[in-house]
Design an enzyme around this catalytic site. Structure first.
Site, short mmCIF file in Angstrom:
data_model
loop_
_atom_site.label_atom_id
_atom_site.label_comp_id
_atom_site.label_asym_id
_atom_site.label_seq_id
_atom_site.Cartn_x
_atom_site.Cartn_y
_atom_site.Cartn_z
CG ASP A 1 -62.77 60.77 -12.03
OD1 ASP A 1 -63.53 61.11 -12.96
OD2 ASP A 1 -63.11 59.98 -11.35
CG ASN A 2 -62.48 57.10 -14.14
OD1 ASN A 2 -61.69 57.17 -12.70
ND2 ASN A 2 -63.83 56.66 -14.07
NE ARG B 1 -56.17 59.69 -11.92
CZ ARG B 1 -56.74 58.28 -11.47
NH1 ARG B 1 -58.11 58.02 -11.53
NH2 ARG B 1 -56.78 57.43 -10.52
NE ARG C 1 -53.75 52.01 -11.71
CZ ARG C 1 -55.50 52.50 -11.63
NH1 ARG C 1 -55.99 51.90 -12.36
NH2 ARG C 1 -55.58 53.67 -11.98
CE LYS D 1 -58.75 51.11 -8.68
NZ LYS D 1 -59.05 50.99 -10.27
CG ASP E 1 -64.31 49.70 1.30
OD1 ASP E 1 -63.47 50.32 0.66
OD2 ASP E 1 -65.29 48.57 1.14
CG ASP F 1 -59.42 54.41 -13.11
OD1 ASP F 1 -58.81 53.49 -12.20
OD2 ASP F 1 -59.83 55.42 -11.74
NE ARG G 1 -61.29 51.80 -5.64
CZ ARG G 1 -62.11 50.95 -6.08
NH1 ARG G 1 -62.18 49.47 -5.25
NH2 ARG G 1 -62.72 50.94 -7.43
#
Ligand code: AMP
Ligand code: MG
Length: 468
Positions: free
Chosen positions: A243-244, A176, A169, A106, A118, A253, A87
Site C-alpha cells: 500500500d506504500n 498504489r 503533497r 495528509k 484519529d 509514504d 487520514r
C-alpha cells in the site's frame, strides 16, 4: 492563474472513493510552501491569501473535490483488505499543460477507512516527509513532492502529546499496488481495468495504447529504477508494504525512513520491523515480491506468461540502473562496464569495514582526485582501493559529473530531529534553512555547513519513533 483542477479520479472511480471535505483541527498556519513547485502548478509566484484556510479545511478550495481512496495491501507480508486513506484525502488533479498532478493532503481527519484511529498527522512526521521527498527529488530520485506544510491547533496523542499538522503533497498518481489488490479481492474487474488504463494514461501517456504486458513491464522497470537509486544513495524506505508502493514508481509514504550515515548496510531503522524485512539490503528483493503481489492482482487482465516475462526483467533492470548511478557517483564511465562492479564492491567493503560516512566518502574521493593523492578517509584507510581505482580510470574520472551527483547534504536523522524540535517550539528558521540546503545539495558552499556534518557518537539517533 489559480490552480486548475480536473478531478478525474473522483469522477471516474466513485465505487472506490468516499467524498468528504477536510475536517479542520483548529486553525491553519502556513509554515512552509514549496515556491518553485507552487509556481509550476499554478503558473503564478504568489500563493493565494486563502491557501492555509483551504489546506486546513476551514474553507473549501475552489475547484477541488476531496475524496478518500480505498485500497488494500500486504503489510509486513500479510494481506490486509481494510486499508484506504485513513487520514489523507486526494484533493484533486491539477492540470498543467497536457499533464495532471495529484494534490493530496495528509492529516485531514478521520475517514471511513481510519479503522478507529484519529485521522491526524503530527508535525514531526509531516516535517520528516517534507524533508525526505524534497531531498530525494534533488537527488533525481522519483518521489512524491511536498507542496506545503500547515500546522493546526490540534494536539495529538502518540508516544507523547504532539502538535498536529497537515502536509500537502503532489504525485503523478496516488494509485498504489494496493488499489489493484483491493479490486482483485473484491472481484471488481471492470474497475480494475479502468483504473489500470487511467493510471497508465496519466503516468506514461505514450503507453496509453500499448498492450497491458508492455504497460506492466514499464511498472516493473520504473520500480526497479527507483529502488536502484535508493540503494545507490543509501536510502532505506522502512515500510515497503504494497500500500506504500506507487504504480508510477515514485517513492511514496515516508515513515521511519533513513539515509545511511556510516555505511552499515545491515542496520535496521524501523524498530517495529523486528525481522529486518525492510533493511537496506532487503529492498531489491522486497521490490520484486511486491511486484509479484501486483502481478497476481492484475492476473485477470493479462496472461500469466506475459506477467512472468515482465517480472524477469526486474533484476537486470535494477542492476543496470544501480550500475549507472554508481558509475556516476564514482566517476568511472571510462572503465569497462564489466569491471565497474568490482570497484563498487571494493568501495562498499572499504566503507563498511572502516565505518565511513556513506555520503561524505564520495566527496573524499572527489577531493582526492583533485589533489591527485588520497584525502580524507582514503588517506587513512583506503590506499589500496585508491590505487586500484586509479589504475582502472587511468586519469579519466568524470569529476564534473561526480560533483553533480554527490551531495554534501542529505536528510540525517539527528538533523531532522533538531529541525523538528525547533519547529515544535515555534521556530521554523532551521526548517527553512535545512530544506534550502536539501534542495541544492551539491552546492560547494555547503562544504563547511553544519547541515553537512554526520552525527557524532552522542548525536546518533538509535531509536526512531515509528508513529506518525
Ligand atoms: P502508513 O503507515 O502511514 O502508510 O498507514 C497505513 C494505513 O494506516 C493507511 O491506510 C493509513 O491511512 C492508516 N493510518 C495511519 N495513521 C493513521 C491515523 N492516525 N489515522 C487514521 N488512519 C491512519
Ligand atoms: Mg501508507
Amino acid at each position: 492563474m489559480p490552480i486548475v483542477f480536473d478531478n478525474r479520479y473522483a469522477r471516474k472511480f466513485p465505487e472506490i472513493t468516499t467524498r468528504q471535505p477536510i475536517k479542520p483541527d483548529g486553525g491553519a498556519n502556513l509554515r512552509w510552501l514549496n515556491n518553485p513547485l507552487w509556481a509550476e502548478l499554478a503558473s503564478e509566484e504568489t500563493p493565494p491569501a486563502k491557501l492555509a484556510e483551504w489546506l486546513g479545511g476551514l474553507e473549501s478550495w475552489p475547484g477541488s473535490d476531496p475524496v478518500a481512496q480505498k485500497y488494500a495491501g500486504h503489510q509486513f507480508g500479510h494481506f490486509n483488505p481494510y486499508l484506504g486513506d485513513g487520514r489523507g484525502l486526494l484533493l484533486g488533479q491539477a492540470v498543467v499543460g497536457d499533464r495532471i498532478t495529484d494534490i493530496h493532503i495528509k492529516g485531514a481527519g478521520p475517514t471511513p477507512y481510519s479503522r478507529g484511529a484519529d485521522g491526524r498527522a503530527v508535525l514531526r512526521s509531516s516535517i520528516r516527509e517534507l524533508l525526505a521527498s524534497e531531498a530525494l527529488h534533488a537527488l533525481n530520485i522519483p518521489t512524491t513532492r511536498a507542496l506545503a506544510l500547515i500546522s493546526t491547533q490540534g494536539t495529538i496523542q502518540r508516544e507523547r502529546v504532539e502538535p498536529g499538522a497537515m502536509l500537502a503533497r503532489t504525485a503523478t498518481t496516488h494509485v498504489r499496488f494496493g488499489h489493484f489488490e483491493y479490486c482483485f479481492h473484491r472481484v471488481l474487474e471492470e474497475t480494475m481495468k479502468n483504473l489500470w488504463q487511467d493510471t497508465i494514461e496519466v503516468t506514461w501517456p505514450h503507453l496509453a495504447d500499448a498492450d497491458i504486458a508492455e504497460q506492466f513491464s514499464q511498472v516493473v522497470k520504473s520500480t526497479a529504477e527507483m529502488i536502484a537509486a535508493w540503494q545507490a544513495y543509501g536510502f532505506i524506505h522502512g515500510v515497503m508494504n504494497t500500500d506504500n508502493m506507487s504504480l508510477a514508481g515514485e517513492t511514496f509514504d515516508f515513515g521511519p525512513y533513513a539515509f545511511l550515515d556510516d555505511y552499515q548496510p545491515e542496520k535496521i531503522f524501523n524498530h517495529t520491523d523486528a525481522g529486518g524485512r525492510y533493511g537496506l539490503l532487503q529492498q531489491p528483493g522486497v521490490g520484486l515480491w511486491n511486484l509479484q503481489r501486483l502481478a497476481q492482482a492484475i492476473s485477470p487482465l493479462i496472461k500469466a506468461d506475459e506477467l512472468r516475462s515482465a517480472l524477469e526483467t526486474y533484476e537486470p533492470e535494477l542492476r543496470k540502473a544501480y550500475l549507472t548511478r554508481m558509475t556516476e557517483r564514482l566517476g568511472m564511465s571510462s572503465v569497462p562496464a564489466d569491471e565497474r562492479m568490482q570497484l563498487v564492491g571494493g568501495w562498499l567493503s572499504l566503507l563498511e569495514v572502516n565505518k565511513v560516512d556513506y555520503q561524505l566518502a564520495f566527496r573524499d574521493l572527489i577531493d582526492s582526485l583533485e589533489a591527485r593523492e588520497p584525502k580524507g578517509f582514503l588517506a587513512q584507510s583506503g590506499e589500496s582501493w585508491w590505487l586500484e581505482y586509479n589504475n582502472a580510470v587511468s586519469g579519466k574520472s568524470d569529476i564534473d559529473v561526480m560533483k553533480q551527483v554527490n551531495p554534501w547534504v542529505i536528510v540525517r536523522t539527528h538533523l531532522a530531529q533538531r529541525v523538528i524540535e525547533a519547529a515544535e517550539a515555534g521556530d521554523d528558521s532551521l526548517l527553512h534553512d535545512y530544506i534550502q540546503a536539501l534542495m541544492k545539495p551539491f552546492s560547494e558552499s555547503l562544504r563547511e555547513s553544519s547541515w553537512a556534518k554526520p552525527p557524532t557518537a552522542e548525536e546518533q539517533v538509535s531509536e526512531l519513533s515509528c508513529s506518525s
